[in-house]
Design an enzyme around this catalytic site. Structure first.
Site, mmCIF file in Angstrom:
data_model
loop_
_atom_site.group_PDB
_atom_site.id
_atom_site.type_symbol
_atom_site.label_atom_id
_atom_site.label_comp_id
_atom_site.label_asym_id
_atom_site.label_seq_id
_atom_site.Cartn_x
_atom_site.Cartn_y
_atom_site.Cartn_z
ATOM 1 N N HIS A 50 -9.261 42.355 -66.161
ATOM 2 C CA HIS A 50 -8.278 41.279 -66.090
ATOM 3 C C HIS A 50 -8.598 40.385 -67.287
ATOM 4 O O HIS A 50 -9.755 40.310 -67.728
ATOM 5 C CB HIS A 50 -8.419 40.480 -64.790
ATOM 6 N N ASP A 53 -11.554 38.310 -66.663
ATOM 7 C CA ASP A 53 -12.844 39.009 -66.561
ATOM 8 C C ASP A 53 -13.504 39.008 -67.941
ATOM 9 O O ASP A 53 -14.724 38.938 -68.063
ATOM 10 C CB ASP A 53 -12.673 40.482 -66.140
ATOM 11 N N GLU A 175 2.143 48.802 -63.187
ATOM 12 C CA GLU A 175 1.485 49.312 -61.977
ATOM 13 C C GLU A 175 2.314 48.909 -60.762
ATOM 14 O O GLU A 175 2.240 47.769 -60.305
ATOM 15 C CB GLU A 175 0.067 48.717 -61.865
ATOM 16 N N HIS A 214 -1.158 52.327 -53.412
ATOM 17 C CA HIS A 214 0.167 51.713 -53.553
ATOM 18 C C HIS A 214 1.273 52.722 -53.229
ATOM 19 O O HIS A 214 2.271 52.376 -52.600
ATOM 20 C CB HIS A 214 0.363 51.171 -54.969
HETATM 21 C C1 3MF Z 1 -3.807 45.275 -56.560
HETATM 22 C C2 3MF Z 1 -4.508 46.070 -57.548
HETATM 23 C C3 3MF Z 1 -5.116 45.309 -58.676
HETATM 24 C C4 3MF Z 1 -4.674 45.838 -60.002
HETATM 25 C C5 3MF Z 1 -5.386 45.145 -61.109
HETATM 26 C C6 3MF Z 1 -5.042 45.658 -62.470
HETATM 27 C C7 3MF Z 1 -7.199 44.249 -58.220
HETATM 28 O O1 3MF Z 1 -3.456 45.991 -55.452
HETATM 29 O O2 3MF Z 1 -4.602 47.263 -57.420
HETATM 30 O O3 3MF Z 1 -6.525 45.420 -58.574
HETATM 31 O O4 3MF Z 1 -4.900 47.202 -60.071
HETATM 32 O O5 3MF Z 1 -5.074 43.804 -61.026
HETATM 33 O O6 3MF Z 1 -3.693 45.628 -62.712
HETATM 34 MG MG MG Z 2 -4.967 48.761 -58.710
#
Ligand code: 3MF
Ligand code: MG
Length: 344
Positions: A50, A53, A175, A214
């Site tokens: 991130h 980070d 994503e 997801h």
């Molecule tokens: C949320 C995620 C996130 C993303 C990350 C990078 C904390 O469900 O999966 O992980 O993957 O923010 O885009």
């Molecule tokens: Mg993720």
């Protein structure tokens, strides 16, 4: 350890303290430098970031200060024999993003989201990666009537175009995730992410990241989501993990809930030479019960499960499988796969 050409990555958030919405942390925090030592120990070569980070408190820093700190981080990575895979702007914690980031109803909040993402691009440049991951965490609704889906989609496209224009070398991987933290997200699936990318000003620079959990939360098959993206040459990163049905996002170790699904994710990646285009990111979390001093086993398990499944995929008797497919004997095919997974 034979890695078959694959390179592995995870993010510092994958070594975490075990807090959940109902209870506080159960493990002490490990500082970033200490986490970096885990990468080599476990066979990982890249870090997913991130923006904060890499550069903590970046909202309070000027662009030159941000670049300087990012350069220091790059040095730290190379001292540890590591590289950065991608940088993702964290657009879900700041008070400005309470009602959304790029799709907020407040124009100041939308401007904040774009500025913050440009800072993330600067960080990516300093970390020597051309890849940004966009998890559109708060782009969606709790209350359907509060937002306009047409306008929101156009706002997302505009934001992506702005970032592509800001850095002509940048690639963006969207994503998708269907819910959590939002009730309903605007970009819930691979299809949505790809459609948005194809409409962008530089469509060749927009791709996707598939996360197993997801896809399961969207009621879809993770291997088919991978396949759909790979059919267009658009799968640029993955977050492999696992998920037990339709509940909160669990980020369980890869293959630990549904081994056959994990096998099929590896199968589609391996048959389509994913190692040539992207890294194997593991977005996994240790379960809350894991004692602190042994709280990286979820990473070890996930990486080794991936490699064992590569071996399983490559050991398949293709001729036999083709015969069974021609004979439409899918029950025998089922048995062959189950035997492969059970170790014969
Ligand atoms: C949320 C995620 C996130 C993303 C990350 C990078 C904390 O469900 O999966 O992980 O993957 O923010 O885009
Ligand atoms: Mg993720």
């Amino acid at each position: 350890m034979e890695k078959y050409g694959y390179r592995f990555s995870f993010g510092p958030w994958n070594i975490h303290e075990g807090a959940d919405p109902f209870g506080p942390p159960v493990r002490p925090p490990r500082d970033f430098d200490d986490k970096l030592t885990v990468y080599e120990e476990l066979g990982f070569e890249a870090v997913q970031f991130h923006d904060d980070d890499a550069v903590p408190d970046l909202d309070d820093l000027s662009p030159p200060q941000i670049r300087e700190q990012a350069r220091a981080m790059r040095q730290k990575l190379s001292d540890n024999g590591l590289v950065a895979e991608f940088v993702a702007p964290r657009l879900w914690e700041h008070p400005m993003t309470i009602d959304g980031a790029f799709t907020s109803n407040d124009p100041q909040a939308r401007a904040y989201a774009v500025e913050r993402s440009k800072k993330a691009v600067d960080i990516a440049n300093e970390l020597d990666t051309d890849l940004m991951v966009l998890w559109l965490a708060r782009e969606g609704t709790y209350m359907r009537e509060a937002k306009d889906a047409v306008r929101a989609t156009q706002q997302l496209l505009e934001a992506i175009n702005t970032l592509l224009e800001y850095d002509p070398g940048l690639r963006i991987a969207i994503e998708p995730k269907p819910n959590e933290p939002m009730d309903m997200a605007y970009i819930p699936t691979m299809g949505h992410a790809l459609a948005l990318g194809f409409q962008a000003k530089a469509p060749d620079r927009v791709g996707v990241l598939m996360e197993t959990a997801h896809s399961v939360l969207a009621g879809l098959d993770p291997a088919d989501e991978i396949g759909f993206a790979m059919a267009f040459g658009k799968l640029w990163s993955v977050h492999l993990n696992d998920q037990s049905g339709l509940k909160f996002d669990q980020d369980r170790s890869f293959g630990s809930v549904n081994l056959r699904s994990a096998f099929n994710q590896v199968r589609v990646l391996d048959e389509n030479r994913y190692w040539e285009v992207g890294m194997v990111g593991l977005d996994v979390k240790a379960i809350r019960t894991q004692p602190a001093e042994i709280a990286t086993k979820h990473l070890r398990n996930s990486l080794h499960t991936f490699l064992r499944l590569v071996e399983a995929v490559r050991s398949l008797d293709r001729e036999k499988i083709n015969e069974l497919i021609s004979a439409r004997d899918y029950e025998e095919l089922d048995w062959l796969i189950l035997n492969t997974l059970m170790g014969k």
